[in-house]
Design an enzyme around this catalytic site. Structure first.
Site, mmCIF file in Angstrom:
data_model
loop_
_atom_site.group_PDB
_atom_site.id
_atom_site.type_symbol
_atom_site.label_atom_id
_atom_site.label_comp_id
_atom_site.label_asym_id
_atom_site.label_seq_id
_atom_site.Cartn_x
_atom_site.Cartn_y
_atom_site.Cartn_z
ATOM 1 N N LYS A 29 0.826 -1.207 0.000
ATOM 2 C CA LYS A 29 0.000 0.000 0.000
ATOM 3 C C LYS A 29 0.870 1.270 0.000
ATOM 4 O O LYS A 29 0.443 2.314 -0.488
ATOM 5 C CB LYS A 29 -0.928 0.025 1.218
ATOM 6 C CG LYS A 29 -1.850 -1.171 1.372
ATOM 7 C CD LYS A 29 -2.877 -1.261 0.259
ATOM 8 C CE LYS A 29 -4.002 -2.231 0.567
ATOM 9 N NZ LYS A 29 -3.595 -3.656 0.621
HETATM 10 C C1 LIG Z 1 -4.178 -4.787 0.175
HETATM 11 C C2 LIG Z 1 -3.350 -5.988 0.133
HETATM 12 C C3 LIG Z 1 -3.577 -7.003 -0.800
HETATM 13 C C4 LIG Z 1 -4.721 -6.957 -1.777
HETATM 14 O O1 LIG Z 1 -4.567 -5.949 -2.745
HETATM 15 P P1 LIG Z 1 -5.831 -5.454 -3.576
HETATM 16 O O2 LIG Z 1 -5.340 -4.320 -4.373
HETATM 17 O O3 LIG Z 1 -6.852 -5.035 -2.555
HETATM 18 O O4 LIG Z 1 -6.309 -6.596 -4.388
HETATM 19 C C5 LIG Z 1 -2.727 -8.080 -0.808
HETATM 20 N N1 LIG Z 1 -1.721 -8.188 0.078
HETATM 21 C C6 LIG Z 1 -1.473 -7.236 0.994
HETATM 22 C C7 LIG Z 1 -0.363 -7.426 1.951
HETATM 23 C C8 LIG Z 1 -2.264 -6.101 1.053
HETATM 24 O O5 LIG Z 1 -2.007 -5.158 1.965
#
Ligand SMILES: *Cc1c(COP(=O)(O)O)cnc(C)c1O
Length: 497
Positions: free
Chosen positions: A112
């Site tokens: 993120k």
């Molecule tokens: C948010 C997240 C995901 C999923 O990503 P999306 O864009 O919501 O599909 C996968 N792994 C981690 C560690 C995340 O923080």
């Protein structure tokens, strides 16, 4: 060429990129999508020589066409700096015959950070460009990682406040500790008694509540979103797929034009959608492999053409993927309908009213870019231990879901094109699940005992983000029921007592 943004559920009106970023969600409840996907018109040999920041400019300037070169370069250099613990920003690590694209070198050690370290800069630049006078209130629902990364990005950014809702019993201990110790005068963290979908649904409802928007406006505030529904998060995520491909070229691992497969551990469908946009731009990607955990709603969708959220919500060891309503899928659905916003709106209406929708066979045929599968909890543990015992490389449970699904893909298709796995979190964020998967000798250790054991085992230094929370005081302890979220927001903003 100018790229504008339109709603997946709306009529003809289009807005500029900066307006789309400010609004987050369109007023009709739809998501903003680009009117056209620009081509990646930079020669690969040039991209292969570029830094992450330079690549980011090449990709993002094609989408955010109303930002000046100076504005965008400023945003990029403010975002991708020493907050990351490697100059490469998103390095590749080869293990067990695949390339792990490590997207966890930012401030909160999850992928993120890749988008949320730049979103605050894009948003404050967009506010200036559009002469916004209100204070911007970022309202966010998190399944664990977005909340912390968004707060890290927005903390003490002038002209903004950020309110994060997370499922009190649906995140890992380290994730929770990271959030409730968040500093910054403008940050607010609230636990809710429900699950992530409850939080996300309530947040979306607040965005669409005209009355609430008016109340806020009178008090000098307006909402925006840091969730992956914001185009300002999606566009920065396209960058690292281009960068990964260019890195493989530079390192001589692939030849120019050679197709790769991309594997993405998926929840809200934002990360994999960014990979899809990279492919649409012209990046030589063969399959987009969508990996789910036991909340396998996307796997079922790819298989049957029916998206059905009416099922038990399962808490897994990959909590950031514990999602039954993958918001960003709407952007793909919109494309599959041939950009028919009415049809798209009908399907989304069916999902919110009846809990499911089914796409036509014609739409389903266009899904051939994707392959979906899932891992059970046992298979996820197996992938962690196989990667560790095979290559001495420790991966987190989300990345492990992707690694496990990739093995299934290989067995089914024997497609041995080079593969890039999006490695979305540091194993330090999920030490309990990771260490238990590797051996049963760590059972008795507490959270930080596990952190120390992981350092010994992996030889990877404990990240600053984890070291910091070891002793940090808890600063946020509010917990509410999901229906009380709007009142909580008003209280925080001083609109009601
Ligand atoms: C948010 C997240 C995901 C999923 O990503 P999306 O864009 O919501 O599909 C996968 N792994 C981690 C560690 C995340 O923080």
């Amino acid at each position: 060429m100018q790229v504008l943004y339109k709603s997946t559920r709306g009529k003809e009106e289009t807005v500029t990129a900066s307006m789309a970023i400010l609004k987050g969600l369109s007023e009709d409840g739809g998501l903003f999508v680009p009117t056209s996907i620009p081509r990646l018109d930079v020669p690969m040999e040039r991209l292969a020589q570029m830094s992450y920041q330079e690549t980011a400019y090449e990709v993002m300037s094609r989408f955010l066409t109303d930002f000046t070169e100076e504005e965008l370069k400023q945003c990029i250099s403010n975002a991708y700096d020493e907050k990351f613990d490697t100059e490469l920003i998103a390095p590749l690590h080869e293990a067990n015959g695949v390339h792990f694209l490590e997207l966890f070198h930012g401030a909160t050690i999850a992928f993120k950070d890749m988008a949320l370290s730049i979103l605050p800069h894009l948003m404050t630049t967009a506010a200036k460009k559009n002469h916004v006078e209100n204070e911007i209130v970022i309202l966010t629902a998190t399944s664990g990682d977005t909340g912390k990364a968004a707060m890290a990005g927005f903390a003490d950014v002038p002209g903004t406040k950020i309110i994060v809702f997370y499922p009190k019993h649906g995140v890992s201990p380290i994730q929770e500790k990271q959030m409730v110790t968040q500093k910054g005068k403008n940050t607010y963290v609230v636990g809710i008694t429900g699950n992530f979908d409850d939080a996300q649904t309530a947040v979306k409802k607040m965005f669409n509540d005209r009355g609430l928007a008016e109340e806020l406006n009178q008090a000098g505030y307006q909402f925006s979103s840091a969730n992956s529904i914001n185009i300002g998060r999606l566009v920065p995520q396209i960058v690292y797929y281009v960068y990964a491909y260019a890195t493989l070229i530079r390192e001589g691992k692939i030849k120019e034009g050679e197709e790769i497969n991309v594997v993405v551990p998926t929840g809200n469908f934002g990360n994999i959608l960014a990979a899809f946009y990279a492919k649409q731009m012209g990046l030589p990607v063969h399959k987009l492999i969508c990996a789910s955990n036991e909340n396998r709603v996307l796997y079922d969708f790819f298989r049957t053409g029916t998206y059905d959220r009416k099922r038990e919500f399962i808490l897994t060891s990959s909590p950031s993927m514990d999602i039954l309503i993958s918001s960003n899928l709407e952007r793909l659905i919109y494309r599959l309908t041939g950009e028919d916003s009415q049809k798209c709106a009908e399907l989304m209406e069916a999902l919110s009213k009846g809990g499911e929708y089914t796409i036509t066979d014609e739409m389903k045929e266009q899904l051939s870019d994707f392959y979906g599968n899932y891992c059970s909890e046992g298979e996820t543990r197996e992938a962690i231990s196989a990667t560790y015992y095979g290559s001495n490389y420790v991966i987190d449970p989300h990345t492990a879901v992707a690694a496990g699904v990739y093995q299934k893909y290989l067995r089914e298709t024997e497609d041995t094109r080079p593969a890039v796995i999006a490695s979305t979190a540091s194993p330090y964020k999920f030490t309990r699940s990771v260490m238990d998967a590797i051996s049963d000798r760590y059972e008795g250790l507490d959270d930080f005992g596990l952190v120390d054991a992981l350092e010994k085992l992996s030889g990877v230094k404990i990240p600053k983000a984890v070291e910091e929370i070891r002793t940090a005081p808890v600063l946020h302890d509010t917990v509410v029921d999901a229906p009380d979220m709007p009142a909580t927001v008003k209280k925080i903003l001083g609109i009601i007592k």
